[in-house]
Write a protein that holds these residues in place. Structure first.
Motif, PDB file in Angstrom:
ATOM      1  N   CYS A  72      16.957   0.137  -1.957  1.00 44.78           N
ATOM      2  CA  CYS A  72      16.471   1.196  -2.850  1.00 44.78           C
ATOM      3  C   CYS A  72      16.924   0.981  -4.287  1.00 44.78           C
ATOM      4  O   CYS A  72      16.235   1.392  -5.223  1.00 44.78           O
ATOM      5  N   SER A  73      18.068   0.353  -4.467  1.00 47.95           N
ATOM      6  CA  SER A  73      18.510   0.037  -5.824  1.00 47.95           C
ATOM      7  C   SER A  73      17.501  -0.875  -6.506  1.00 47.95           C
ATOM      8  O   SER A  73      17.183  -0.716  -7.683  1.00 47.95           O
ATOM      9  N   ARG A  74      16.952  -1.808  -5.742  1.00 45.57           N
ATOM     10  CA  ARG A  74      15.949  -2.713  -6.290  1.00 45.57           C
ATOM     11  C   ARG A  74      14.604  -2.010  -6.453  1.00 45.57           C
ATOM     12  O   ARG A  74      13.894  -2.226  -7.436  1.00 45.57           O
ATOM     13  N   VAL A  75      14.258  -1.154  -5.500  1.00 47.75           N
ATOM     14  CA  VAL A  75      12.989  -0.412  -5.600  1.00 47.75           C
ATOM     15  C   VAL A  75      12.963   0.468  -6.843  1.00 47.75           C
ATOM     16  O   VAL A  75      11.942   0.577  -7.539  1.00 47.75           O
ATOM     17  N   LEU A  76      14.083   1.086  -7.135  1.00 47.01           N
ATOM     18  CA  LEU A  76      14.129   2.039  -8.244  1.00 47.01           C
ATOM     19  C   LEU A  76      14.486   1.373  -9.575  1.00 47.01           C
ATOM     20  O   LEU A  76      14.637   2.071 -10.590  1.00 47.01           O
ATOM     21  N   SER A  77      14.641   0.052  -9.560  1.00 48.69           N
ATOM     22  CA  SER A  77      14.921  -0.647 -10.817  1.00 48.69           C
ATOM     23  C   SER A  77      13.629  -0.814 -11.619  1.00 48.69           C
ATOM     24  O   SER A  77      12.522  -0.661 -11.087  1.00 48.69           O
ATOM     25  N   LYS A  78      13.748  -1.214 -12.917  1.00 50.78           N
ATOM     26  CA  LYS A  78      12.569  -1.327 -13.786  1.00 50.78           C
ATOM     27  C   LYS A  78      11.714  -2.536 -13.431  1.00 50.78           C
ATOM     28  O   LYS A  78      10.494  -2.490 -13.525  1.00 50.78           O
ATOM     29  N   ASN A  79      12.340  -3.631 -13.065  1.00 49.72           N
ATOM     30  CA  ASN A  79      11.604  -4.870 -12.797  1.00 49.72           C
ATOM     31  C   ASN A  79      11.634  -5.190 -11.312  1.00 49.72           C
ATOM     32  O   ASN A  79      12.229  -6.180 -10.891  1.00 49.72           O
ATOM     33  N   VAL A  80      11.015  -4.324 -10.492  1.00 47.27           N
ATOM     34  CA  VAL A  80      11.019  -4.524  -9.058  1.00 47.27           C
ATOM     35  C   VAL A  80      10.053  -5.641  -8.675  1.00 47.27           C
ATOM     36  O   VAL A  80       8.928  -5.710  -9.173  1.00 47.27           O
ATOM     37  N   ASN A  81      10.486  -6.532  -7.842  1.00 50.31           N
ATOM     38  CA  ASN A  81       9.645  -7.603  -7.316  1.00 50.31           C
ATOM     39  C   ASN A  81       9.317  -7.258  -5.863  1.00 50.31           C
ATOM     40  O   ASN A  81      10.092  -7.520  -4.951  1.00 50.31           O
ATOM     41  N   TRP A  82       8.155  -6.666  -5.651  1.00 51.02           N
ATOM     42  CA  TRP A  82       7.802  -6.164  -4.329  1.00 51.02           C
ATOM     43  C   TRP A  82       7.691  -7.278  -3.297  1.00 51.02           C
ATOM     44  O   TRP A  82       7.953  -7.070  -2.116  1.00 51.02           O
TER      45      TRP A  82
ATOM     46  N   PRO B 107       0.815  -1.234   0.000  1.00 55.38           N
ATOM     47  CA  PRO B 107       0.000   0.000   0.000  1.00 55.38           C
ATOM     48  C   PRO B 107       0.845   1.279   0.000  1.00 55.38           C
ATOM     49  O   PRO B 107       0.421   2.299  -0.531  1.00 55.38           O
ATOM     50  N   ASN B 108       2.042   1.211   0.597  1.00 54.65           N
ATOM     51  CA  ASN B 108       2.892   2.412   0.703  1.00 54.65           C
ATOM     52  C   ASN B 108       4.017   2.399  -0.328  1.00 54.65           C
ATOM     53  O   ASN B 108       5.075   2.984  -0.111  1.00 54.65           O
ATOM     54  N   ALA B 109       3.797   1.728  -1.442  1.00 51.61           N
ATOM     55  CA  ALA B 109       4.842   1.625  -2.457  1.00 51.61           C
ATOM     56  C   ALA B 109       5.304   2.991  -2.935  1.00 51.61           C
ATOM     57  O   ALA B 109       6.500   3.246  -3.118  1.00 51.61           O
ATOM     58  N   ARG B 110       4.358   3.893  -3.126  1.00 52.36           N
ATOM     59  CA  ARG B 110       4.723   5.228  -3.622  1.00 52.36           C
ATOM     60  C   ARG B 110       5.628   5.951  -2.609  1.00 52.36           C
ATOM     61  O   ARG B 110       6.607   6.578  -2.974  1.00 52.36           O
ATOM     62  N   GLU B 111       5.291   5.797  -1.334  1.00 49.03           N
ATOM     63  CA  GLU B 111       6.113   6.433  -0.309  1.00 49.03           C
ATOM     64  C   GLU B 111       7.513   5.824  -0.260  1.00 49.03           C
ATOM     65  O   GLU B 111       8.504   6.525  -0.061  1.00 49.03           O
ATOM     66  N   ILE B 112       7.568   4.495  -0.443  1.00 44.14           N
ATOM     67  CA  ILE B 112       8.878   3.838  -0.414  1.00 44.14           C
ATOM     68  C   ILE B 112       9.741   4.323  -1.564  1.00 44.14           C
ATOM     69  O   ILE B 112      10.933   4.606  -1.399  1.00 44.14           O
ATOM     70  N   VAL B 113       9.134   4.439  -2.747  1.00 42.63           N
ATOM     71  CA  VAL B 113       9.885   4.947  -3.900  1.00 42.63           C
ATOM     72  C   VAL B 113      10.368   6.367  -3.633  1.00 42.63           C
ATOM     73  O   VAL B 113      11.541   6.697  -3.869  1.00 42.63           O
ATOM     74  N   ALA B 114       9.460   7.201  -3.101  1.00 50.71           N
ATOM     75  CA  ALA B 114       9.847   8.589  -2.818  1.00 50.71           C
ATOM     76  C   ALA B 114      10.938   8.654  -1.763  1.00 50.71           C
ATOM     77  O   ALA B 114      11.861   9.464  -1.849  1.00 50.71           O
ATOM     78  N   ARG B 115      10.838   7.776  -0.783  1.00 46.86           N
ATOM     79  CA  ARG B 115      11.850   7.763   0.272  1.00 46.86           C
ATOM     80  C   ARG B 115      13.215   7.371  -0.293  1.00 46.86           C
ATOM     81  O   ARG B 115      14.236   7.957   0.056  1.00 46.86           O
ATOM     82  N   CYS B 116      13.219   6.378  -1.162  1.00 47.72           N
ATOM     83  CA  CYS B 116      14.479   5.964  -1.773  1.00 47.72           C
ATOM     84  C   CYS B 116      15.045   7.062  -2.663  1.00 47.72           C
ATOM     85  O   CYS B 116      16.261   7.260  -2.718  1.00 47.72           O
ATOM     86  N   GLN B 117      14.175   7.780  -3.321  1.00 50.92           N
ATOM     87  CA  GLN B 117      14.651   8.903  -4.137  1.00 50.92           C
ATOM     88  C   GLN B 117      15.239   9.986  -3.251  1.00 50.92           C
ATOM     89  O   GLN B 117      16.237  10.625  -3.589  1.00 50.92           O
ATOM     90  N   GLN B 118      14.617  10.166  -2.073  1.00 50.98           N
ATOM     91  CA  GLN B 118      15.099  11.199  -1.158  1.00 50.98           C
ATOM     92  C   GLN B 118      16.475  10.856  -0.585  1.00 50.98           C
ATOM     93  O   GLN B 118      17.269  11.748  -0.280  1.00 50.98           O
TER      94      GLN B 118
ATOM     95  N   GLY C 150      10.647  -7.150   1.065  1.00 49.15           N
ATOM     96  CA  GLY C 150      10.585  -7.100   2.512  1.00 49.15           C
ATOM     97  C   GLY C 150      10.449  -5.669   3.005  1.00 49.15           C
ATOM     98  O   GLY C 150      10.119  -4.742   2.250  1.00 49.15           O
ATOM     99  N   GLU C 151      10.726  -5.451   4.289  1.00 45.23           N
ATOM    100  CA  GLU C 151      10.605  -4.132   4.903  1.00 45.23           C
ATOM    101  C   GLU C 151      11.842  -3.272   4.624  1.00 45.23           C
ATOM    102  O   GLU C 151      12.951  -3.793   4.491  1.00 45.23           O
ATOM    103  N   PHE C 152      11.629  -1.959   4.594  1.00 48.40           N
ATOM    104  CA  PHE C 152      12.751  -1.029   4.453  1.00 48.40           C
ATOM    105  C   PHE C 152      13.634  -1.143   5.697  1.00 48.40           C
ATOM    106  O   PHE C 152      13.142  -1.037   6.822  1.00 48.40           O
TER     107      PHE C 152
END
Length: 950
Positions: free
Chosen positions: A301-311, A44-55, A315-317
């Motif tokens: 975060c390298s995996r989160v920001l990759s093209k083929n992320v397997n959520w 559910p918080n995928a968008r936040e995780i991506v934003a956090r990794c970008q941050q 696991g947890e951040f």
């Protein structure tokens, strides 16, 4: 139908079914894949995780100049603006802006509105009144100096609130040697009595640090000192990190600096019973933990920001709450402030910064940093700044090589210098005094002012809003009654977020010479010697081989007489200059060139040395009292001190001493040739009175000795073996006050035997003064009653002196009527404990000071100090006291407060003809721009040279 045909038909049907089945299976696979793509799992918080990794990839480094210029241009209201605050126009100021490396001074007006500086320049008051109407407050400061608010980069204000009470002390935690998860904010007390006092010294902002007893003490926070309408600690914060309200900040917000405290060396080593090696291992272990967490975060975060992320497999951040702040240190998002004194510790921390690749914002205390500037430059990232005391030194072994010349030497090596308070260890109200001393000893004037304004703002990463007088900056402004580097400079008004902080400032306009940049002596030679001798240059006085010396260009001469201090020469401008001839340690001629014929002195064709005092003076030396000078070399090192005496109210005294009636003499424990004694001597403080060191009721017998003596057997080393009887009546760490008074009453009854009976009998007979340390007005009142009772019983007057005397001004009339004198220690009041809380703070909060209040009632007053390193600053203390008195005292009266008054109060008896004289260059001992050139010793029949080239 033949059997072969039937078989063929069956085969064909089976083949068809198989083909359709295979097609179905293939289609099902495709369909399944299609359906999986459409319904792939996402948390559910995928968008936040991506934003956090970008941050995590974003930097907190200060943005470029254009960014902040645009920020300030668009800034219309401060985030700290209090509704209802009226706009203020400050007209006709002389503004030190902080720009151009602190050299820019402009004559202009300043408009404050909505918590920010709206305009700086020549402003049309009529236009502004038309805009704001009656809301506009106008202050014409008539050319007064204006600076940004003072910024204290090292404070424990609020965490060690005054008066100091155990229940409110929240500086250190001793549960973990490495605790980056702790926050000074959680212990920030809004009821600290220091806030208004520090504001009265021009301090507007402070970095509140955890203490130094842990290697990693925790997170620090920047506060403004004014009271807010919310009255909460959170409301005091300046650009607080988002983490204070959530462990997962909004990643779309611009990053803010965080702050953290580290400590190395003696303090954590003592607190955790460890060695330096243990402490550095604790650092490495903590940073290694943080590094591993950071690496896991980066991999995640390298995996989160990759093209083929397997959520599903992510696991947890990885973000353990205890370590998230230390991980941010490794990401360069934390301004790290490190308590570190010696080269060994500075070097270790620099190595640590390179091993784990993190920057250090500033080393604090750093007493040996000036000896190893290249070590600091090797730190990872930008060279750390150094936050210093000006003259506080030798209070612990680590500070033994501290030097008053450190700020100038560091600045010459391109290192940013910041002066600090370490409040309440030193009163942050006096932080500007640290900059004034640094300037006196050679730090350039622009850098001295920057050291308490722009430099700490830069080091804290807040120079986009504080530390300068510029449009768009926070409206933190101080209007001074004199040049801010002039000793005794006092705020006429302090604005924080555009809100005036002083309701009715008690400030008088000072003479014109106070408005100019003060002159200071040249200390180039002394600074060079400090480096040459690795921080410990020789300080022993050097006796001149010449019997006769001629001092020229003398503006004034003061002498000791039986009645006190008397002026015997005062040369006005245009009247030429004075000459003083000294032969065999005695002034044989005082007058003009004509009266003191130098040619006649050239007897036998030998030309005597001629010392040009450049408008200087000759005057009797000062006396210091209140610290254990002579009994102490390094306060925190027992092996260098005489130690504390046994107190019969707490311990039974051994029979070998005479039992509980034994009396201790300070003279028996004297140690000569200490660095603090010699430094005091070199600044004109030629003698000291010291009592046995005691934290209890008993003190014992004081001694009067020379600060310039090299050993006890030297003639004139001990000037008076016994001066007075010393006791202490205080609340802290003792039996009850009533118990102490009962003990003193019996000691004065005349019924006690032994040594105590002998010496207290002398007190009872009026032959020996009784010097009582007492701070509370209630205790002082009880002592006055006891004195009266004893005098009625003995039918004799006794001489009593109160020292400490924080609340003595409340009983000024009663003290005068009782004939009781006072030694104010410290000379500037500080509400350190409950019994010190009712101080008279002086300008700008009160018109009167404790000193002037007592003097106005006819009380005999002297001033003292608390620490041995402060003895050298007595000339500054006396000058400052006279300035705060607003011209109510003559020069002679001020000299007396630091000499003859103290002698009378402390039982010192002197032959005025044998009092050592001090020759100063560039002014007299009370001029903050003068420097001691020589000592004239009638007793030793010699001259000791300090700063003479002839």
């Amino acid at each position: 139908m033949t059997r072969a045909f039937v078989a063929l038909v069956v085969f064909a049907c089976l083949a068809t079914v198989f083909c359709y089945s295979q097609l179905y299976d293939d289609f099902s696979v495709v369909l399944q894949k299609h359906r999986y793509k459409k319904s792939k799992y996402k948390p559910p918080n995928a968008r936040e995780i991506v934003a956090r990794c970008q941050q995590l990839q974003a930097k907190t480094e200060t943005a470029d100049v254009d960014y902040w210029e645009e920020f300030r241009r668009r800034r219309t209201t401060s985030d700290r603006f209090e509704r209802g605050t009226k706009p203020v126009l400050i007209k006709n100021g002389k503004i030190w802006t902080g720009r151009r490396n602190g050299t820019e001074v402009i004559y202009a007006d300043v408009l404050l509105n909505k918590g920010i500086i709206k305009e700086v320049g020549y402003l049309d008051i009529a236009s502004l009144q038309e805009t704001f109407g009656d809301d506009l407050l106008v202050a014409d400061v008539q050319g007064a100096w204006i600076t940004p608010g003072i910024v204290d980069i090292h404070s424990h204000i609020g965490n060690a609130p005054l008066p100091l009470l155990d229940g409110a002390h929240d500086v250190d935690s001793l549960k973990n040697i490495a605790a980056p998860w702790l926050r000074s904010l959680d212990g920030l007390n809004t009821h600290d009595e220091s806030y208004p006092l520090s504001i009265a010294g021009g301090v507007t902002t402070a970095l509140v640090l955890p203490g130094s007893e842990a290697a990693i003490g925790g997170q620090a926070f920047v506060v403004k000192l004014r009271e807010t309408s919310e009255r909460s600690p959170s409301a005091m914060l300046v650009e607080p990190p988002y983490h204070i309200n959530t462990s997962f900040p909004n990643p779309n917000l611009p990053p803010r600096w965080r702050y953290m405290k580290h400590a190395c060396g003696e303090t954590p080593h003592e607190a955790f019973k460890s060695t330096r090696m243990d402490t550095m291992w604790a650092f490495r272990e903590a940073y290694n933990t943080a590094k591993r967490i950071k690496e896991k975060q980066d991999q995640f975060c390298s995996r989160v920001l990759s093209k083929n992320v397997n959520w599903k497999e992510l696991g947890e951040f990885p973000d353990p709450l205890q370590w998230e702040a230390l991980v941010d240190v490794l990401r360069g998002r934390v301004k790290l402030n490190v308590h570190c004194y010696e080269a060994v510790d500075l070097d270790a921390m620099v190595r640590l910064s390179n091993e784990f690749k993190f920057p250090i914002a500033a080393f604090h205390h750093a007493s040996e940093a000036y000896l190893v500037p290249e070590v600091l430059k090797r730190a990872h990232g930008k060279t750390p700044a150094v936050a210093l005391f000006a003259s506080a030194a030798r209070y612990k072994r680590e500070a033994y090589r501290a030097s008053e010349f450190a700020p100038r030497i560091l600045a010459q090596n391109g290192i940013t210098v910041v002066m600090k308070s370490d409040h309440p260890l030193q009163d942050s109200r006096r932080l500007l005094y640290e900059a004034q001393q640094a300037y006196y000893y050679g730090l350039p004037w622009n850098l001295a002012l920057a050291s308490v304004t722009t430099n700490p703002a830069e080091v804290m990463g807040l120079s986009h809003r504080i530390g300068y007088v510029r449009e768009g900056f926070d409206a933190d402004i101080v209007v001074w009654d004199s040049h801010p580097l002039a000793l005794g400079a006092t705020p006429a008004q302090v604005f924080i977020d555009g809100i005036p902080q002083l309701e009715e400032p008690q400030v008088t306009r000072k003479p014109h010479n106070f408005q100019r940049l003060p002159k200071v002596p040249n200390f180039d030679k002394e600074a060079a010697e400090v480096l040459k001798y690795d921080g410990l240059p020789p300080l022993e006085p050097k006796q001149s081989s010449e019997e006769t010396t001629v001092f020229t260009n003398v503006k004034s001469v003061f002498k000791r007489t039986r009645e006190g201090i008397t002026s015997v020469l005062s040369v006005e401008e245009g009247d030429g200059t004075g000459v003083v001839v000294v032969t065999g340690g005695t002034m044989t001629c005082i007058g003009t060139h004509i009266a003191c014929d130098i040619a006649a002195v050239n007897s036998g064709g030998i030309r005597p040395p001629i010392v040009d005092l450049d408008g200087g003076s000759i005057a009797p030396g000062f006396l210091t009292f209140g610290s254990p000078l002579g009994l102490q070399n390094i306060a925190a090192e027992a092996s260098t001190n005489d130690g504390d005496i046994l107190d019969p109210l707490v311990n039974s005294l051994p029979n070998i001493m005479g039992g509980d009636t034994a009396i201790v003499r300070a003279s028996d424990g004297l140690e000569f040739a200490s660095r603090d004694a010699f430094l005091a001597y070199r600044t004109g403080v030629t003698t000291a009175v010291t009592a046995p060191k005691s934290d209890g009721f008993y003190g014992g017998l004081g001694v009067h000795f020379s600060t310039g003596a090299r050993n006890r057997l030297e003639p004139g080393a001990v000037l008076q073996e016994v001066t007075a009887m010393h006791v202490s009546i205080k609340h802290i760490g003792k039996p009850s006050v009533s118990t102490q008074i009962a003990a003193l009453r019996r000691l004065l009854s005349g019924k006690v035997e032994g040594a105590a009976g002998h010496y207290f009998g002398k007190v009872r007979d009026g032959r020996l003064p009784l010097v009582v340390e007492a701070h509370s007005a209630d205790v002082i009142a009880t002592l006055l009653i006891l004195k009266q009772q004893v005098e009625l019983d003995a039918r004799k007057s006794i001489q009593m002196t109160i020292t400490g005397a924080s609340e003595a001004h409340l009983l000024a009339k009663e003290l005068a009527n009782a004939g009781v004198g006072v030694v104010l220690s410290p000379s500037r009041p500080f509400p350190a404990t409950w019994e010190d809380r009712r101080i008279l703070p002086g300008p700008p909060l009160t018109n009167k000071t404790a000193l002037t209040t007592l003097l106005d009632e006819g009380v005999l007053v002297g001033i003292g100090c608390l620490s041995i390193w402060e003895a050298r600053n007595l000339p500054f203390d006396l000058t400052w006291a006279a300035i705060d008195a607003g011209g109510r005292m003559t020069r002679e009266e001020v000299f007396a407060i630091g000499s003859t008054n103290l002698e009378t109060l402390l039982g010192v008896k002197r032959d005025p003809d044998l009092v050592e004289l001090v020759a100063t260059r560039g002014g007299d001992l009370l001029d903050a721009h003068s420097k001691v050139a020589a000592m004239i010793s009638p007793r030793g029949k010699a001259i000791y040279l300090m700063d003479t080239d002839y």
